[in-house]
Design an enzyme around this catalytic site. Structure first.
Site, PDB file in Angstrom:
ATOM      1  CB  SER A  60      -0.907   0.027   1.236  1.00  0.00           C
ATOM      2  OG  SER A  60      -1.654   1.235   1.253  1.00  0.00           O
ATOM      3  CE  LYS A  70      -3.144  -2.564  -0.500  1.00  0.00           C
ATOM      4  NZ  LYS A  70      -4.222  -1.839  -1.177  1.00  0.00           N
ATOM      5  CG  HIS A  77      -4.947  -0.300   3.778  1.00  0.00           C
ATOM      6  ND1 HIS A  77      -5.109   0.044   2.441  1.00  0.00           N
ATOM      7  CD2 HIS A  77      -4.235   0.707   4.338  1.00  0.00           C
ATOM      8  CE1 HIS A  77      -4.512   1.213   2.209  1.00  0.00           C
ATOM      9  NE2 HIS A  77      -3.985   1.630   3.340  1.00  0.00           N
ATOM     10  CG  ASN A  78      -7.349  -1.215  -0.537  1.00  0.00           C
ATOM     11  OD1 ASN A  78      -6.292  -1.105   0.090  1.00  0.00           O
ATOM     12  ND2 ASN A  78      -7.395  -1.183  -1.850  1.00  0.00           N
ATOM     13  CD  GLU A 136      -7.427   3.448  -0.268  1.00  0.00           C
ATOM     14  OE1 GLU A 136      -6.381   2.849   0.042  1.00  0.00           O
ATOM     15  OE2 GLU A 136      -7.900   3.446  -1.426  1.00  0.00           O
TER      16      GLU A 136
HETATM   17  C1  6PG Z   1      -3.150   1.457  -1.842  1.00  0.00           C
HETATM   18  C2  6PG Z   1      -4.440   1.728  -2.623  1.00  0.00           C
HETATM   19  C3  6PG Z   1      -4.506   0.910  -3.882  1.00  0.00           C
HETATM   20  C4  6PG Z   1      -5.905   0.926  -4.540  1.00  0.00           C
HETATM   21  C5  6PG Z   1      -6.194   2.236  -5.197  1.00  0.00           C
HETATM   22  C6  6PG Z   1      -7.445   2.148  -6.065  1.00  0.00           C
HETATM   23  O1  6PG Z   1      -3.250   0.894  -0.743  1.00  0.00           O
HETATM   24  O2  6PG Z   1      -2.094   1.840  -2.358  1.00  0.00           O
HETATM   25  O3  6PG Z   1      -5.521   1.316  -1.787  1.00  0.00           O
HETATM   26  O4  6PG Z   1      -4.207  -0.431  -3.548  1.00  0.00           O
HETATM   27  O5  6PG Z   1      -5.940  -0.022  -5.525  1.00  0.00           O
HETATM   28  O6  6PG Z   1      -6.406   3.164  -4.190  1.00  0.00           O
HETATM   29  O7  6PG Z   1      -8.522   1.669  -5.280  1.00  0.00           O
HETATM   30  P1  6PG Z   1     -10.036   1.948  -5.725  1.00  0.00           P
HETATM   31  O8  6PG Z   1     -10.065   2.039  -7.240  1.00  0.00           O
HETATM   32  O9  6PG Z   1     -10.814   0.752  -5.237  1.00  0.00           O
HETATM   33  O10 6PG Z   1     -10.423   3.246  -5.079  1.00  0.00           O
END
Ligand code: 6PG
Length: 483
Positions: free
Chosen positions: A129, A184, A187-188, A191
């Site tokens: 990430s 991970k 985490h997303n 996010e």
């Molecule tokens: C990271 C990000 C990455 C993710 C992009 C696009 O941890 O570096 O989370 O892995 O793929 O942010 O994510 P979305 O298209 O689902 O917003």
């Protein structure tokens, strides 16, 4: 020819930057890409002057690797990963290691770990990430898979990972098979939640308070100096201050329809599968879905009415309320995220280190923040903490913020401004802190029309009852099970 420490397949943005990061740390990296021309371009341009070895076939790639061979895949999640695994297996020997650094679904990683191990090889599925910047100068890395592989990749992954102030790498062993990709994924999901909360704060300031981008730029800059200090608040500050060559704010030119590659959705699906009330992250995913219905919303906006009220009162005080509502909601989002990981650990037999995960997220990743330091402290105080909301620091923070939080949600509802993440977080908090909810009536409804039975407050758990509510029903009851 000198043997390479690791091979990397996939020279897109993340792959190239990880290779350069590894080279910066003294590792010899051999690279391959399905489009061979990209290998040559990479060596002639971005990798010029490095020790990187270009190869033009998998056989050549494998032949230049030290043993045990380590081959990292940085390719699109899904079939490409399986295709490369199948293509590599014939060229590898017992004990060699395949590493998948893409955003693979944890279910695929569970399957792939078993499959690769059945061939006498070792497998690692790791979250990486931090985007392009993170890959180049220090990502957060969350490895899982075959435990026997970890000692052979630990030196490389920890060397290239982001470091916290005391030099600890934001990379440590997460757990077996799909554990790394699950963390991970979580985490997303978090996010998505953080991004949605920031967007709701922005939307409130713009639409309730009529603040300009320049004013909001200043607010986020101020917030980034305090408890909300984080990468996402920092980039929001920069985005709101960014004007193009014509002096126009780029953010105002961007179409309000969100994309998503799926990891947030997977997080919500996993929560539903395990019965975990991951409300904020689910609302963040659904908010992206609603935003994508642009044409419908434009048509509806001409027909559907709502309040046109603007905020009346102390604007500066309300900005502070929005800040506190954002922080309290963030606490709920991370609380729910940790509830999810706790449930997944039980479901999949992983021994997840909650404090260690907070440390891995403390630097390098998209959700990196001062806030994660507080989570690490909470689990340092009590490694068996059952829920973040029960930690004294977070209890006090929510107590201090909830007045503002309630004012913001109430005023947003009055003004017809959608804040699904902040409001669902408050609803979760008000539900989680109550010993009794209205599910007694819901159980009665289910038993009335479907004889689904119910438990009683004055009887041991698990003992079920049915009432013949109409006097005409029979005494046959439905089996009792949870979805
Ligand atoms: C990271 C990000 C990455 C993710 C992009 C696009 O941890 O570096 O989370 O892995 O793929 O942010 O994510 P979305 O298209 O689902 O917003």
């Amino acid at each position: 020819m000198s043997k390479a420490d690791i091979g990397l397949i996939g020279l897109a943005v993340m792959g190239q930057n990880l290779v350069l990061n590894m080279d910066d740390h003294g590792f010899t990296v051999a690279v391959y890409n399905r489009t061979l021309a990209r290998v040559d371009e990479f060596l002639e341009e971005n990798a010029k002057g490095t020790k990187v070895i270009g190869t033009h076939s998998l056989e050549e790639l494998v032949s230049v690797l030290k043993s045990p061979r380590r081959v990292m895949l940085m390719v699109k999640a899904g079939d490409p990963v399986d295709a490369f695994i199948d293509a590599l297996i014939p060229h590898l020997e017992e004990g060699d290691i395949i590493i998948d650094g893409g955003n693979s679904n944890y279910n695929d990683t569970i399957r792939r770990t078993a499959y690769v191990e059945s061939k006498g090889l070792l497998y690692i599925g790791t979250g990486v990430s931090g985007g392009e910047e993170g890959a180049r100068h220090g990502p957060s890395i969350m490895p899982g898979g075959s435990p026997a592989a970890w000692p052979h990749v630990k030196p490389i992954l920890q060397a290239i990972a982001a470091k916290v102030d005391d030099g600890t790498p934001c990379c440590d062993w997460v757990g077996e098979n799909g554990a790394g990709h699950y963390v991970k994924m979580t985490h997303n999901g978090i996010e998505y939640g953080d991004m949605q909360l920031i967007c709701e704060a922005y939307f409130l300031m713009a639409n309730a308070l009529g603040m300009s981008n320049a004013e909001m730029h200043e607010v986020f800059a101020e917030w980034n100096e305090g408890k909300l200090d984080s990468y996402l608040v920092e980039i929001t500050r920069d985005i709101l201050g960014y004007v193009d060559e014509n002096g126009d704010y780029v953010v105002d030119q961007i179409l309000d329809t969100a994309g998503q590659k799926g990891t947030g959705k997977w997080t919500a699906i996993s929560a539903l599968d395990m019965g975990i009330p991951l409300t904020l992250i689910a609302e963040a995913v659904l908010a992206r879905c609603l935003s994508a219905l642009k044409e419908e919303r434009v048509a509806a906006s001409a027909l559907l009415t709502g309040p046109e009220a603007w905020f009346e009162g102390d604007k500066a005080a309300f900005v502070n309320d929005i800040r506190d509502a954002l922080y309290a909601s963030k606490i709920i989002s991370y609380t729910q995220g940790y509830m999810l990981m706790r449930a997944a650990a039980a479901e999949y037999g992983w021994n997840l280190n909650s404090g260690g995960i907070a440390l891995m997220w403390r630097g390098g990743c998209i959700i990196r923040s001062v806030f994660l330091g507080k989570i690490k402290e909470a689990f340092d105080k009590d490694p068996k903490l059952s829920n973040l909301l029960l930690d004294s620091y977070f209890q006090e923070e929510v107590e201090a913020a909830q007045g503002a939080w309630r004012r913001v949600v109430a005023r947003a509802v009055e003004m017809g401004i959608p804040i699904p993440a902040m409001s669902s977080a408050l609803a979760f908090y008000d539900g989680y802190r109550r010993a009794r909810l209205p599910a007694n009536l819901l159980q009665a409804q289910r038993d009335y029309f479907g004889a689904h039975t119910y438990e009683r407050v004055d009887r041991p758990r698990g003992e079920v009852f049915h009432t013949n509510w109409t006097g005409t029903g029979g005494d046959v009851t439905s089996g009792t099970y949870q979805a």
